[in-house]
Design a protein around this motif. Structure first.
Motif, PDB file in Angstrom:
ATOM      1  N   ARG A 172       8.539  42.352   5.153  1.00 17.79           N
ATOM      2  CA  ARG A 172       7.397  41.344   5.189  1.00 17.79           C
ATOM      3  C   ARG A 172       6.395  41.676   4.104  1.00 17.79           C
ATOM      4  O   ARG A 172       5.580  42.839   4.337  1.00 17.79           O
ATOM      5  N   VAL A 173       6.163  40.813   3.297  1.00 21.07           N
ATOM      6  CA  VAL A 173       5.183  41.036   1.954  1.00 21.07           C
ATOM      7  C   VAL A 173       4.154  40.088   2.289  1.00 21.07           C
ATOM      8  O   VAL A 173       4.287  38.721   2.314  1.00 21.07           O
ATOM      9  N   THR A 174       2.891  40.682   2.146  1.00 23.82           N
ATOM     10  CA  THR A 174       1.828  39.729   2.302  1.00 23.82           C
ATOM     11  C   THR A 174       0.909  39.788   1.046  1.00 23.82           C
ATOM     12  O   THR A 174       0.360  40.903   0.644  1.00 23.82           O
ATOM     13  N   VAL A 175       0.768  38.628   0.376  1.00 26.38           N
ATOM     14  CA  VAL A 175      -0.149  38.811  -1.178  1.00 26.38           C
ATOM     15  C   VAL A 175      -1.592  38.302  -0.795  1.00 26.38           C
ATOM     16  O   VAL A 175      -1.560  37.325  -0.446  1.00 26.38           O
ATOM     17  N   ARG A 177      -5.449  38.485  -2.703  1.00 29.83           N
ATOM     18  CA  ARG A 177      -6.320  38.535  -4.074  1.00 29.83           C
ATOM     19  C   ARG A 177      -6.321  40.003  -4.516  1.00 29.83           C
ATOM     20  O   ARG A 177      -6.213  40.125  -5.661  1.00 29.83           O
ATOM     21  N   ARG A 178      -6.553  40.942  -3.800  1.00 31.91           N
ATOM     22  CA  ARG A 178      -6.857  42.386  -4.223  1.00 31.91           C
ATOM     23  C   ARG A 178      -5.913  43.308  -3.748  1.00 31.91           C
ATOM     24  O   ARG A 178      -5.710  44.474  -4.287  1.00 31.91           O
ATOM     25  N   LYS A 179      -5.034  42.810  -2.937  1.00 31.97           N
ATOM     26  CA  LYS A 179      -3.892  43.914  -2.235  1.00 31.97           C
ATOM     27  C   LYS A 179      -2.718  43.129  -1.902  1.00 31.97           C
ATOM     28  O   LYS A 179      -2.836  42.001  -1.507  1.00 31.97           O
ATOM     29  N   ILE A 180      -1.658  43.823  -1.780  1.00 28.72           N
ATOM     30  CA  ILE A 180      -0.367  43.569  -1.083  1.00 28.72           C
ATOM     31  C   ILE A 180       0.272  44.396  -0.245  1.00 28.72           C
ATOM     32  O   ILE A 180       0.203  45.530  -0.471  1.00 28.72           O
ATOM     33  N   ASP A 181       0.305  43.913   0.887  1.00 32.89           N
ATOM     34  CA  ASP A 181       0.740  44.610   2.114  1.00 32.89           C
ATOM     35  C   ASP A 181       2.221  44.477   2.280  1.00 32.89           C
ATOM     36  O   ASP A 181       2.681  43.426   2.562  1.00 32.89           O
ATOM     37  N   ALA A 182       3.194  45.321   2.323  1.00 30.46           N
ATOM     38  CA  ALA A 182       4.711  45.281   2.515  1.00 30.46           C
ATOM     39  C   ALA A 182       4.803  46.254   3.578  1.00 30.46           C
ATOM     40  O   ALA A 182       4.571  47.422   3.559  1.00 30.46           O
ATOM     41  N   ARG A 183       5.314  45.611   4.616  1.00 26.36           N
ATOM     42  CA  ARG A 183       5.852  46.213   6.094  1.00 26.36           C
ATOM     43  C   ARG A 183       7.244  46.001   6.239  1.00 26.36           C
ATOM     44  O   ARG A 183       7.719  45.012   6.044  1.00 26.36           O
ATOM     45  N   GLY A 184       7.966  47.218   6.153  1.00 25.37           N
ATOM     46  CA  GLY A 184       9.375  47.006   6.489  1.00 25.37           C
ATOM     47  C   GLY A 184       9.989  48.091   7.501  1.00 25.37           C
ATOM     48  O   GLY A 184       9.166  49.040   7.805  1.00 25.37           O
ATOM     49  N   SER A 185      11.118  48.278   7.567  1.00 25.19           N
ATOM     50  CA  SER A 185      12.055  49.140   8.471  1.00 25.19           C
ATOM     51  C   SER A 185      13.128  49.738   7.647  1.00 25.19           C
ATOM     52  O   SER A 185      13.845  48.792   6.861  1.00 25.19           O
TER      53      SER A 185
END
Length: 228
Positions: A172-175, A177-185
């Motif tokens: 799951r990728v959340t974009v 303005r200053r950072k991108i969070d990618a959480r996966g398994s």
């Protein structure tokens, strides 16, 4: 004896034959293989771009409508008083309340607080660009075309790129303005290897998006739960 007419010195030429001209081609220096495309040498370098400003149409329309309605109502009442008519009862009561209530009254404080909050909200809307869902893209030179990328579209592109990494089960990728969070398994491979490959893939994908201010990528990978 008949005399043949003399020629004019120019012989009648027949139709000229059609000649097929060859096509001018350039052979690449490396032989018969096609040379890779390279951008023009005079192309201007990439420069940053500012954020897009929102039109603020809804807040502007609501503010203008409220001010117009209140001003029209007061103007009508003042005109009626000038025409020797009685003022509206609500305006008389409002004038009496404002004249008799003290500044430390609860309703006066509440009204002042509401007015201050609304004014502060309008100031914030006027000074901030908005359009948080649109990421500005870099352009070539100051005269380049301004373009933006929708944040949801960027999330889909990065998610598709992340799913190509070996070992990723879901991500799951959340974009922002200053950072991108990618959480996966991951259901196989070592987590450190998966995390390193996923970070490299997302960094490359973000660079290919051509954003003016590429966000920082943060990756979190955990072991997928085994179904019993």
């Amino acid at each position: 004896m008949a005399k043949q007419p003399s020629g004019t010195g120019q012989e009648e030429a027949g139709p000229e034959p059609t000649v097929r001209l060859g096509t001018l081609t350039e052979e690449p220096a490396g032989g018969g293989a096609a040379a890779p495309y390279e951008p023009a040498a005079g192309r201007q370098p990439l420069v940053g771009a500012r954020r897009f400003w929102a039109g603020r149409r809804v807040p502007s329309a609501l503010t203008a409508a409220v001010i117009l309605a209140v001003a029209a109502l007061f103007l009508y009442d003042v005109s009626a008083v000038r025409a020797d008519r009685d003022a509206m009862s609500w305006r008389k009561r409002l004038a009496d309340e404002l004249a008799t209530r003290h500044l430390d009254d609860v309703w006066v404080i509440v009204g002042a607080a509401v007015a201050a909050v609304l004014g502060l909200w309008l100031i914030v809307l006027a000074l901030t660009p908005g359009e948080r869902g649109l990421l500005p893209m870099a352009r070539h030179g100051q005269d380049g075309v301004r373009a933006g990328l929708d944040r949801r579209a960027a999330e889909l592109v990065l998610r598709d790129r992340a799913m190509e990494v070996a070992g990723i089960r879901w991500v799951r990728v959340t974009v922002r303005r200053r950072k991108i969070d990618a959480r996966g398994s991951s259901h196989f491979r070592d987590l450190d290897d998966v995390r390193r490959d996923l970070t490299a893939a997302l960094d490359d994908a973000v660079r290919q998006l051509g954003l003016a201010r590429p966000p920082q990528v943060r990756v979190h990978v955990q072991r997928a739960e085994k179904k019993g």
